[in-house]
Structures are given as structure tokens and as C-alpha cells.
Design a protein around this motif. Structure first.
Motif, mmCIF file in Angstrom:
data_model
loop_
_atom_site.group_PDB
_atom_site.id
_atom_site.type_symbol
_atom_site.label_atom_id
_atom_site.label_comp_id
_atom_site.label_asym_id
_atom_site.label_seq_id
_atom_site.Cartn_x
_atom_site.Cartn_y
_atom_site.Cartn_z
ATOM 1 N N ALA A 128 1.007 28.824 -7.018
ATOM 2 C CA ALA A 128 0.745 27.790 -8.014
ATOM 3 C C ALA A 128 1.867 27.712 -9.041
ATOM 4 N N THR A 129 2.347 28.881 -9.493
ATOM 5 C CA THR A 129 3.415 28.904 -10.491
ATOM 6 C C THR A 129 4.709 28.349 -9.929
ATOM 7 N N VAL A 130 5.058 28.743 -8.716
ATOM 8 C CA VAL A 130 6.264 28.230 -8.078
ATOM 9 C C VAL A 130 6.152 26.729 -7.862
ATOM 10 N N PHE A 131 4.982 26.255 -7.472
ATOM 11 C CA PHE A 131 4.764 24.824 -7.275
ATOM 12 C C PHE A 131 5.076 24.053 -8.553
ATOM 13 N N ASP A 132 4.574 24.534 -9.694
ATOM 14 C CA ASP A 132 4.825 23.862 -10.965
ATOM 15 C C ASP A 132 6.286 23.958 -11.375
ATOM 16 N N CYS A 133 6.922 25.101 -11.104
ATOM 17 C CA CYS A 133 8.339 25.251 -11.432
ATOM 18 C C CYS A 133 9.203 24.264 -10.627
ATOM 19 N N LEU A 134 8.898 24.113 -9.361
ATOM 20 C CA LEU A 134 9.635 23.167 -8.533
ATOM 21 C C LEU A 134 9.477 21.744 -9.062
ATOM 22 N N ALA A 135 8.290 21.407 -9.545
ATOM 23 C CA ALA A 135 8.057 20.082 -10.104
ATOM 24 C C ALA A 135 8.891 19.850 -11.360
ATOM 25 N N LEU A 136 9.281 20.926 -12.029
ATOM 26 C CA LEU A 136 10.110 20.836 -13.231
ATOM 27 C C LEU A 136 11.604 20.875 -12.913
ATOM 28 N N GLY A 137 11.954 20.970 -11.639
ATOM 29 C CA GLY A 137 13.353 21.008 -11.249
ATOM 30 C C GLY A 137 13.965 22.388 -11.218
ATOM 31 N N VAL A 138 13.136 23.426 -11.351
ATOM 32 C CA VAL A 138 13.639 24.796 -11.273
ATOM 33 C C VAL A 138 13.892 25.142 -9.800
ATOM 34 N N GLU A 139 14.995 25.829 -9.545
ATOM 35 C CA GLU A 139 15.387 26.115 -8.174
ATOM 36 C C GLU A 139 15.359 27.598 -7.822
ATOM 37 N N LEU A 140 15.559 28.471 -8.810
ATOM 38 C CA LEU A 140 15.710 29.894 -8.551
ATOM 39 C C LEU A 140 14.796 30.709 -9.445
ATOM 40 N N ALA A 141 14.545 31.943 -9.035
ATOM 41 C CA ALA A 141 13.762 32.871 -9.853
ATOM 42 C C ALA A 141 14.308 34.272 -9.664
ATOM 43 N N HIS A 142 14.079 35.113 -10.668
ATOM 44 C CA HIS A 142 14.420 36.522 -10.552
ATOM 45 C C HIS A 142 13.298 37.342 -11.140
ATOM 46 N N ALA A 143 13.206 38.590 -10.731
ATOM 47 C CA ALA A 143 12.171 39.496 -11.224
ATOM 48 C C ALA A 143 12.769 40.880 -11.376
ATOM 49 N N GLU A 144 12.493 41.516 -12.518
ATOM 50 C CA GLU A 144 12.922 42.888 -12.756
ATOM 51 C C GLU A 144 11.748 43.823 -12.495
ATOM 52 N N VAL A 145 11.988 44.855 -11.711
ATOM 53 C CA VAL A 145 10.932 45.774 -11.293
ATOM 54 C C VAL A 145 11.432 47.205 -11.464
#
Length: 216
Positions: A128-145
Motif C-alpha cells: 500500500a505504501t509503495v503504491f502511494d509513493c509511485l502515485a507521487l512520482g517516487v521511484e526509489l527507496a532505501h532502508a537502514e537495518v
């Protein structure tokens, strides 16, 4: 996750029954959810809280709560889940945050209460979060673990995220279109497929900011 009791209402809320029989409610988070965010952080085990926030605090400091509650649907997108059978107890959240509306890269963080691991909630909220990000034109993501956070490592590696740095803190990078396709292919297909169909059917060019979580 089972495929029963699914519904996407006008507030983009989603009802589902987990494969262990627990009913949950998933929806976009809003700015009024600060007290529920605080409750969820408090309910984490000490180890999970440390792994998520890289800190040994027991109750989240105000700056942390302010950051997580500052959901504007543009620079900050977040989806959360509550347990419908526990008076709307907050049990999970995924946040995606970017520095400004022009950025094409967001930082993603997932939190699931210990008792609810292993039932596909992360996949549902990430999708769901990725779906909304794509709708906003966001293309990439990163995560620190953190290196010792084996559950988060398993989540991102299971979704084919690229490990670009490895030390005490691991950095995973993801292309969002590919990530969503992988989630839909590897997640719990019965409920997730129906949820994504409902999201796409009701999609709005400007994703709405969620109202506070409720117990349907």
C-alpha cells in the motif's frame, strides 16, 4: 493471510482476517495518530524497539513521535494496521519519508509488534505504501537495518532488495515498481491481490491523508 472479510471503504480502509483468525484493519495513517504510534512503540519488545529505532528507549521521545506522526501524504506516506479484536490496538506500520516533494527516493521503515510477525502484515502495508509513493512520482527507496535485525533482513532480502552497504548497519536499495511487483508475486496472493485490485480501482491522482485509525 486469508482471503475472507475484505473491503475497501471510502477512507481506503481494508478489513482482513489473518490466517490465524485475527481480524485486522489497514488504512493510511494521519496526523492525529500520534498517541497510537506511541502505544505501538511502547508495546514492542525491548529488542524489537532497539532494532527498529537503534536506541534503548522504552517510550519514544517526543521528537520521534513528532516525526512519525507528521504524515502529510506527500513527503511522508504511512499505512498502519490495528487489531479489530483488541479495541483497535495498533500493531504495525510502514513509513516512507523523503526530504522534499521533488525527491525520487524515500526512506522506508517497517514496524510490526512481536506477536504479529509471520502473517504477511509487512507485505500488505509495504504494498500500500509503495503504491502511494509511485502515485507521487517516487521511484526509489532505501532502508537502514541493524546487522542483527534478522527479521528485517529476511523481509528485504526476500523481496530482492539490493544490499549496497554492509557493516553494523545494512543499507538496502529498491526500485519501487520492481518492489511492488515482487511483493505481489511473493506475498500472500489471495488477500493481497484483492487488496491491490481495490486500491487500483479506487486510485486517486493525489493520495489522501488518512484519518485516525479506528476499530471497525
Amino acid at each position: 493471510m486469508g482471503s475472507t472479510s475484505l473491503h475497501l471503504d471510502n477512507d481506503r480502509g481494508f478489513k482482513a482476517r489473518l490466517d490465524n483468525g485475527v481480524s485486522i484493519y489497514v488504512r493510511p495513517m494521519g496526523v492525529s495518530d500520534k498517541h497510537l504510534i506511541a502505544q505501538a512503540i511502547h508495546d514492542l519488545s525491548d529488542q524489537s524497539r532497539y532494532m527498529r529505532f537503534f536506541s534503548a528507549f522504552h517510550d519514544a521521545p517526543e521528537p520521534v513521535l513528532d516525526l512519525l506522526a507528521n504524515v502529510d501524504g506527500d513527503k511522508h506516506v504511512a499505512w498502519g494496521a490495528v487489531d479489530s479484536e483488541q479495541n483497535g490496538r495498533p500493531i504495525a506500520a510502514v513509513h516512507a519519508i523523503r526530504g522534499n516533494p521533488q525527491d525520487k527516493d524515500v526512506e522506508i521503515a517497517c514496524t510490526v509488534l512481536d506477536d504479529y510477525h509471520g502473517h504477511g502484515i509487512s507485505h500488505l502495508l509495504l504494498a500500500a505504501t509503495v503504491f502511494d509513493c509511485l502515485a507521487l512520482g517516487v521511484e526509489l527507496a532505501h532502508a537502514e537495518v541493524l546487522f542483527g535485525n534478522y527479521k528485517a533482513k529476511g523481509l528485504f532480502e526476500g523481496l530482492n532488495a539490493d544490499l549496497v552497504e554492509s557493516d553494523e548497519t545494512l543499507l538496502y536499495r529498491m526500485e519501487l515498481s520492481s518492489l511492488l511487483r515482487t511483493i505481489e508475486r511473493k506475498g500472500h496472493p489471495n488477500s493481497l491481490a484483492q487488496f491491490m485490485h481495490a486500491l487500483r480501482t479506487s486510485a486517486d491522482p493525489s493520495p489522501t491523508i488518512g484519518v485516525p485509525w479506528s476499530n471497525p
